[in-house]
Structures are given as C-alpha cells and as structure tokens.
Design a protein around this motif. Sequence first.
Motif, mmCIF file in Angstrom:
data_model
loop_
_atom_site.group_PDB
_atom_site.id
_atom_site.type_symbol
_atom_site.label_atom_id
_atom_site.label_comp_id
_atom_site.label_asym_id
_atom_site.label_seq_id
_atom_site.Cartn_x
_atom_site.Cartn_y
_atom_site.Cartn_z
ATOM 1 N N TYR A 139 0.839 -1.202 0.000
ATOM 2 C CA TYR A 139 0.000 0.000 0.000
ATOM 3 C C TYR A 139 0.876 1.255 0.000
ATOM 4 C CZ TYR A 139 -2.952 -3.838 1.459
ATOM 5 O OH TYR A 139 -3.580 -5.055 1.528
ATOM 6 N N ILE A 140 1.525 1.495 -1.129
ATOM 7 C CA ILE A 140 2.433 2.618 -1.289
ATOM 8 C C ILE A 140 1.818 3.595 -2.299
ATOM 9 C CG2 ILE A 140 4.723 3.382 -2.006
ATOM 10 C CD1 ILE A 140 4.753 1.729 0.522
ATOM 11 N N GLY A 141 1.588 4.820 -1.852
ATOM 12 C CA GLY A 141 1.065 5.836 -2.743
ATOM 13 C C GLY A 141 1.928 7.071 -2.701
ATOM 14 N N SER A 142 1.398 8.178 -3.255
ATOM 15 C CA SER A 142 2.089 9.462 -3.197
ATOM 16 C C SER A 142 1.189 10.525 -2.584
ATOM 17 C CB SER A 142 2.520 9.892 -4.603
ATOM 18 O OG SER A 142 1.379 10.111 -5.429
ATOM 19 N N GLY A 143 0.103 10.069 -1.911
ATOM 20 C CA GLY A 143 -0.861 10.985 -1.328
ATOM 21 C C GLY A 143 -0.363 11.631 -0.053
ATOM 22 N N PRO A 144 -1.195 12.454 0.582
ATOM 23 C CA PRO A 144 -0.757 13.236 1.741
ATOM 24 C C PRO A 144 -0.541 12.431 3.021
ATOM 25 C CG PRO A 144 -3.089 13.610 1.307
ATOM 26 C CD PRO A 144 -2.566 12.804 0.155
ATOM 27 N N LYS A 183 -4.115 19.648 -0.892
ATOM 28 C CA LYS A 183 -4.531 18.736 0.171
ATOM 29 C C LYS A 183 -3.565 18.871 1.352
ATOM 30 C CE LYS A 183 -6.490 15.566 -3.233
ATOM 31 N NZ LYS A 183 -6.390 14.239 -3.883
ATOM 32 N N ARG A 184 -3.820 19.859 2.191
ATOM 33 C CA ARG A 184 -2.930 20.149 3.319
ATOM 34 C C ARG A 184 -3.431 19.435 4.567
ATOM 35 N NH1 ARG A 184 -3.086 24.287 -0.124
ATOM 36 N NH2 ARG A 184 -1.066 25.204 -0.732
ATOM 37 N N ILE A 185 -2.629 18.547 5.072
ATOM 38 C CA ILE A 185 -2.978 17.780 6.266
ATOM 39 C C ILE A 185 -2.489 18.545 7.493
ATOM 40 C CG2 ILE A 185 -2.664 15.617 7.503
ATOM 41 C CD1 ILE A 185 -4.380 15.349 4.998
ATOM 42 N N MET A 186 -3.387 18.799 8.418
ATOM 43 C CA MET A 186 -3.093 19.659 9.569
ATOM 44 C C MET A 186 -2.767 18.880 10.836
ATOM 45 S SD MET A 186 -3.652 22.277 7.714
ATOM 46 C CE MET A 186 -3.517 23.645 8.865
ATOM 47 N N VAL A 187 -2.881 17.550 10.790
ATOM 48 C CA VAL A 187 -2.555 16.719 11.951
ATOM 49 C C VAL A 187 -1.438 15.759 11.564
ATOM 50 C CG1 VAL A 187 -4.862 16.900 12.983
ATOM 51 C CG2 VAL A 187 -4.382 15.059 11.342
#
Length: 532
Positions: free
Chosen positions: A189-194, A230-234
């Motif tokens: 399960y390797i992606g390039s997502g956030p 797609k900015r992840i804040m945690v």
Amino acid sequence: MDRRTFVKSAGGVMLAAASGGLPAPALSQGANARTLRFVPQANLANFDPIWGTQYVVRNAAALVWDTLYGVDETLTPKRQMVESETVSPDGLVWTFKLRSGMKFHDGSPVLAKDAVQSLVRWSARDPMGLMIRALQNELVAVDDLTFRWSLKKPYPKMLLALGKNNSPCTFIMPERIAKTDPFQQITEYIGSGPMKFVRNEWVPGAKAVFEKFADYKPRDEKASWLAGGKRIMVDRIEWVIMPDPATASAALQNGEVDWWENPLSDLVPVLKANRNINVDIADPLGNIGAFRMNHLHPPFDNVKIRRAVLAAMNQEDYMRAIVGDDNNLWKPLPGFFTPGTPLYTESGGEILKMRSLDAAKKLLQEGGYSNQPVTCVVAQDLPVLKAMGEVTADLLKKMGMNVDFVATDWGTVGARRAQKTPPGQGGWNMFHTWHAGADCINPAPYTAVRGNGDKAWFGWPNSPGVEKEVDNWFQAATIDDEKAAIARLNKSALEDVVFAPTGFFLTYQAWRKNVSGVTKGPLPFFWGVSKA
C-alpha cells in the motif's frame, strides 16, 4: 425491543454520561491534539481501491494515493498530479505532463510509467475506463514525466474519467504494484498521497492508521473536494472501527473520538444536545439506496421476478427504517438519478408506485418461481444496510419467496458479491448498498446504472436499452438531448430492473467542536481539518 428503540435508550444513557452522570475517561492533551480519531462508516476489511468499489476503501485510498485530476465541489475536474495537458485538434491524442518533484511513500519518484501502468489497471475495472480502452490506440510513457493516450475516436469526457470521485478512481500507484492483476488484490500500500498507511498498525475490524507524509507537496490552490491543495493539519489519523452506533455515540460524547462519519439518525437529537458536538447533513446531494439482484442466477435471472420486487416495494418502508420519522431526510425515488439535479427524471417509474403484493405474486407466478432459496447477503455492521436488509427479507417472505438470510459484515459482502458462482456455491442472489448522489447525476460516473453484462457492476445486468442511451447521452449536443436520453435510459433501466432503487435519503455527520475544517461532500475530506 427493536433496534431503533434500543439505540434510543442507549443514547439516553450516553447523554447522561456526557452530562456528568457517569465518569468520562481522562484524555492527554499533548500528542492527542495532533491525532484525529475518526469513526468510519464501516470496517476497512481490504485495501485495494481498484479491485473493488466500496466507499470505505475509496475514502481511505484518497489519503494514501493521489489522482491525476480531482473533481471540485462543482463536479468540475481540475489538475491534481498533472501539471498540464494538451489534446490534438481532432480530439484523438491526449498528452499529459506530470508535476515534477512528486514522490511515493517509499522515496521513489513518481514517473510517467507509474501513471501509465496505473491507468492500465484502472481501465480494466472502471466503466469509463473500459469505454476509453475500447477506443484506445496506445497508452505510453513519452519520457519520465510525460505520457500519451491516443484514441481511435474522441472521448470528450476524458478529464472527468480521470478526476471523478466515484469508485474506482484513478489512484496512481508505483508501476510494480500497478502490474497486479486488476482482478486480484494488491498487497503493498504505497502511494504518493498526503498520508502514509501504517501497515503494521492495521487491525481489520478494529483500527487503521495513517501518518502525515512529510514529502507531499500540495498544490497551491484552495482545496475543494478532491481538487486543490490537500494540506494535512494533523500528524496522525486513526480510523476507529465502531459498528455499534450506541458505542460510537458514547465515544464521541466522551471525547474518545473526534469525528463520526455517519451517526444513526435516531441518535442525532442526543448528539445535538451535547454542547461539545457539531452535527450537520454530510452531503446535500444525499444517497440513493439500492437493492442489487444477481441477474446471472435464478430466480432474478428472470425479468418478471425482478419486476415483481419493484411492484411489491414500498420505498417508505426502507426510508423509515433508515432515517426514522424525519420527513426532511428522505424522498421517494421512481428512478435512478439524483433529485434536484438537471437530469432527474421519473420516466417509467410507475411500477415503483404500485406497492401491490397481488401484482408481485402474479409476476412471480408468470416468471415460474419455484420456491428456490433467495440468498440475501446482509451486512450487519452498517445500520443503513442492516435496516434495508430486514425490510427486504420481510418483503420477499410476504411475496411468497423462500428467504435464505445471510447475516454477515460489509467486508464479507464486498468479497462475496464479486463471485459469479451460484448462490449454493458461495455466490448470492441479492445485497444492499447505497450510491452517493454525487455519483448519480449523469451516467458517466454512475457505475451502478450500467447494463453492459459481464462488464457491468455486481449483479451483471444486461440491458441493451440502457447502453444505447448511455451512448446517446455521451453524444448529445444539447441539454434537451441529454434529458431525452436520460428519460429513455431511466425507463429501460426500470423495465429491465438493472437494480431496485429503495429511495433517496440524507445522512448526518458529527464532530467535536474542537475540530475545525470539516466540510460537506460525498466522502470525508481530511485535508484542512485541524484539532485544537
């Protein structure tokens, strides 16, 4: 005591707990503020967003894998992993250039060859992908960041196909993973997502964990659905599996979890009474309930027996079982398309207004039903599906059918519904699901309404009339032509009973007030969500 009475009673106890009548657990405030704990709609039993179409898998995949394009809240596809695209004047050659500097979670660069192989795998399973594949000359990498898709005929909906939000999406995987047979599940399960998937903390049935990917480079635009930055804040998102609504309600009120994707409507008054909780409609485009019948095996291989179900159904029974007494949360739906959208139609919907057991029994007799068991595979861990399954079991019995009720979990339903074997050999006759209204506004992303036989969605309906009108819609020159094609499609889909719509309904989401950035839409969007 029935389910609805029980959860209401349990909800009252939980309200007392949240109000101070019972002790709540002490929570640490340091690392806890950087961890978002989320209760999803169902267990993440498998994690391949191309192999299947379960929304819970798509929702998790949107954190781990990025897409070439993404639709925004206006359902307009916008560039995501793509930096630019060109299309030849005749519409036959599309050339895409990827953004530079993108990385997979294992540190390897995202290259055109990864996109090409991912599209090969996706197009083998997705209806729009299959349409493109049928028109394809070649799909090739030109250089490290550029790939070309050349066609025999123009395909005007190309960008929508590459950016739509319904499953399967064009999630881009490393080439080695994307080479997995599309009819077999991936195991890496390797992606390039956030977010990165924390494989060693995955406990199906209990928990799934995602950690922020430090090397992710969000786009500069404002986030909107699957588009933009797609900015992840945690630092960490934990999916906590809680199939029991009363338990999830208690956990949210006590602060053990932060966000609940789909609270049971019966518990909403309790949640609204808690000053620490926000409750709102999750998506104004709502959902369409679905009773899927297997067209390959008796008895539902006979169209008269499928029509018998439509004639007997009372959609209000299904909707009341899902949403309770709130009339603002549901509508009857004598068709397949989302109410309030431009292509909504009720053409051919008279049979869904009959509600006649006598007519149903007559159709059963004409169809030659001979008391063979009807294997109803019903997920017990999703209240919506459990409720619909109970209504259906009762309905089929009243019609005079022999019901084989299989109570199981949604993960098992997801695996079993892919089997084409006869019901007595591990297969099935019917299951319930729902389709997000955002997926049902036109036939392009609407997997469930297609009638293309072996290439159709689970149930494998064969409806030449539907497929003809899908083509007519794609070729329509005006909105009036589109509406005419959809009216004919709706009528054909009901005549052939591609599936039985059980009604249109809205659902809620709930989150604690120290969580900000929660938005409305057909899936939970975690980017921009922060926790005080």
